[in-house]
Scaffold this active site. Structure first.
Site, short mmCIF file in Angstrom:
data_model
loop_
_atom_site.label_atom_id
_atom_site.label_comp_id
_atom_site.label_asym_id
_atom_site.label_seq_id
_atom_site.Cartn_x
_atom_site.Cartn_y
_atom_site.Cartn_z
N PRO A 51 5.83 -1.05 2.95
CA PRO A 51 5.75 -1.37 4.37
C PRO A 51 5.09 -0.29 5.22
O PRO A 51 5.30 0.90 5.01
CB PRO A 51 7.23 -1.54 4.78
CG PRO A 51 8.01 -0.87 3.73
CD PRO A 51 7.20 -0.99 2.47
N ASN A 52 4.30 -0.77 6.15
CA ASN A 52 3.62 0.02 7.19
C ASN A 52 2.41 0.81 6.68
O ASN A 52 1.69 1.40 7.48
CB ASN A 52 4.61 0.97 7.91
CG ASN A 52 5.67 0.20 8.65
OD1 ASN A 52 5.36 -0.70 9.42
ND2 ASN A 52 6.93 0.51 8.40
N ARG A 95 -2.50 5.21 12.78
CA ARG A 95 -1.39 5.76 13.57
C ARG A 95 -0.89 7.03 12.87
O ARG A 95 -1.07 7.19 11.67
CB ARG A 95 -0.20 4.78 13.62
CG ARG A 95 -0.51 3.42 14.22
CD ARG A 95 -0.29 3.44 15.74
NE ARG A 95 -0.31 2.08 16.28
CZ ARG A 95 -1.42 1.37 16.46
NH1 ARG A 95 -2.58 1.86 16.11
NH2 ARG A 95 -1.37 0.15 16.96
N TYR A 148 0.19 11.44 8.27
CA TYR A 148 -0.37 10.71 7.13
C TYR A 148 -1.89 10.86 6.97
O TYR A 148 -2.47 10.30 6.06
CB TYR A 148 -0.02 9.22 7.25
CG TYR A 148 1.47 8.96 7.19
CD1 TYR A 148 2.19 9.20 6.02
CD2 TYR A 148 2.18 8.52 8.30
CE1 TYR A 148 3.56 8.99 5.96
CE2 TYR A 148 3.54 8.31 8.27
CZ TYR A 148 4.22 8.54 7.09
OH TYR A 148 5.58 8.34 7.03
N ASN A 156 3.70 3.38 -4.04
CA ASN A 156 4.19 4.04 -2.84
C ASN A 156 5.09 3.02 -2.15
O ASN A 156 4.58 2.13 -1.45
CB ASN A 156 3.05 4.47 -1.93
CG ASN A 156 3.58 5.23 -0.71
OD1 ASN A 156 4.78 5.19 -0.42
ND2 ASN A 156 2.70 5.92 -0.01
N ALA A 173 9.21 3.12 3.07
CA ALA A 173 10.61 3.37 3.41
C ALA A 173 11.58 2.69 2.45
O ALA A 173 12.76 3.09 2.37
CB ALA A 173 10.87 2.92 4.84
N HIS A 210 13.86 4.72 0.06
CA HIS A 210 15.14 5.33 0.44
C HIS A 210 16.26 4.30 0.58
O HIS A 210 17.38 4.67 0.92
CB HIS A 210 14.96 6.09 1.77
CG HIS A 210 13.68 6.88 1.82
ND1 HIS A 210 13.41 7.90 0.95
CD2 HIS A 210 12.57 6.75 2.61
CE1 HIS A 210 12.20 8.39 1.21
NE2 HIS A 210 11.67 7.71 2.21
N GLU A 252 5.90 7.10 -9.05
CA GLU A 252 6.25 6.99 -7.62
C GLU A 252 5.40 7.99 -6.84
O GLU A 252 5.28 9.15 -7.25
CB GLU A 252 7.74 7.32 -7.45
CG GLU A 252 8.20 7.33 -5.99
CD GLU A 252 9.65 7.81 -5.86
OE1 GLU A 252 10.37 7.91 -6.89
OE2 GLU A 252 10.04 8.11 -4.72
N HIS A 309 4.17 9.53 -2.90
CA HIS A 309 4.28 9.63 -1.44
C HIS A 309 3.16 10.51 -0.91
O HIS A 309 2.88 11.58 -1.49
CB HIS A 309 5.64 10.21 -1.03
CG HIS A 309 6.76 9.36 -1.54
ND1 HIS A 309 7.07 8.17 -0.97
CD2 HIS A 309 7.58 9.53 -2.60
CE1 HIS A 309 8.05 7.61 -1.65
NE2 HIS A 309 8.38 8.42 -2.66
N ARG A 354 10.64 16.73 5.21
CA ARG A 354 10.84 15.85 6.38
C ARG A 354 12.34 15.58 6.59
O ARG A 354 13.17 16.34 6.12
CB ARG A 354 10.02 14.56 6.16
CG ARG A 354 8.52 14.85 6.00
CD ARG A 354 7.71 13.59 5.88
NE ARG A 354 7.75 12.80 7.10
CZ ARG A 354 7.34 11.53 7.19
NH1 ARG A 354 6.86 10.92 6.11
NH2 ARG A 354 7.41 10.88 8.32
O1 CA2 Z 1 4.79 9.74 2.51
C1 CA2 Z 1 4.79 8.56 2.14
O2 CA2 Z 1 3.86 8.07 1.50
C2 CA2 Z 1 5.94 7.64 2.53
O3 CA2 Z 1 6.20 6.77 1.43
C3 CA2 Z 1 5.47 6.85 3.73
C4 CA2 Z 1 6.55 5.96 4.32
C5 CA2 Z 1 7.83 6.74 4.59
O4 CA2 Z 1 8.85 5.87 5.03
C6 CA2 Z 1 8.29 7.48 3.34
O5 CA2 Z 1 9.44 8.23 3.67
C7 CA2 Z 1 7.21 8.42 2.84
C8 CA2 Z 1 6.06 5.37 5.64
C9 CA2 Z 1 4.78 4.65 5.55
C10 CA2 Z 1 4.35 4.39 6.95
O6 CA2 Z 1 2.97 4.61 7.01
C11 CA2 Z 1 2.44 4.78 8.23
C12 CA2 Z 1 1.13 5.14 8.27
C13 CA2 Z 1 0.53 5.36 9.47
C14 CA2 Z 1 1.23 5.18 10.66
C15 CA2 Z 1 2.55 4.81 10.62
C16 CA2 Z 1 3.15 4.59 9.40
#
Ligand code: CA2
Length: 153
Positions: A11-12, A19, A24, A75, A78, A81, A99, A101, A108
């Site tokens: 997701p996201n 963003r 990121y 990847n 969220a 977790h 896995e 990230h 974090r």
């Molecule tokens: O660091 C990573 O790749 C994560 O898997 C990214 C997840 C986060 O919940 C994990 O803890 C770590 C979030 C992905 C959201 O990606 C975005 C990218 C750009 C803007 C907003 C969110």
């Protein structure tokens, strides 16, 4: 043995590069797909690259990989977790799973320090930005090649 590997994104991650560049980076998911496919072709792997915002779709894709893929880079976003379903799916398919990230989750918030996926994964990569996808594919290629060599001897 199939030489296809799945690269699954949760997701996201469709927002990558659009963003929160401070966390990121500015590389988009389409850029990451191109880089992953280029790394795959160097490594002799066909990369099937996907993203979804839905947990059950990730579970379905992990099951699909059992039939068609040599391994998975994931990847889980969220869901890392929160998702016992992803843990169970990865355990069930008995494929090598890396896995991944983009960020260093251990630098974090504390809620990102626990992963339900890690105990089921072959290995974990985090904190190398989007270059981590290339590193994860190299690690997966090494596991797949070792398995193929062992099973054909
Ligand atoms: O660091 C990573 O790749 C994560 O898997 C990214 C997840 C986060 O919940 C994990 O803890 C770590 C979030 C992905 C959201 O990606 C975005 C990218 C750009 C803007 C907003 C969110």
């Amino acid at each position: 043995m199939p030489n296809t590997v799945f690269v699954l994104n949760g997701p996201n991650l469709n927002l990558l590069g659009l963003r929160e560049p401070a966390v990121y980076g500015s590389t988009t998911l389409a850029d990451v797909e191109r880089q992953a496919k280029a790394a795959g072709s160097r490594l002799g792997l066909e990369v099937d690259f996907r993203q979804t915002n839905h947990e059950g779709v990730l579970v379905d894709w992990i099951h699909e990989a059992r039939e068609t893929a040599a391994g998975i880079v994931i990847n889980p976003g969220a869901y890392t977790h929160t998702s016992i379903a992803l843990h169970d799916a990865i355990k069930a398919v008995a494929l090598p799973v890396i896995e991944l990230h983009i960020s260093n989750v251990f630098a974090r918030e504390s809620f990102r320090h626990h992963s339900y996926v890690s105990p089921a994964a072959s290995g974990v990569m985090c904190g190398f930005g989007t270059y981590g996808y290339t590193l994860a594919l190299e690690a997966l290629a090494n596991i797949v090649a070792t398995r193929n060599a062992t099973s054909s001897s």
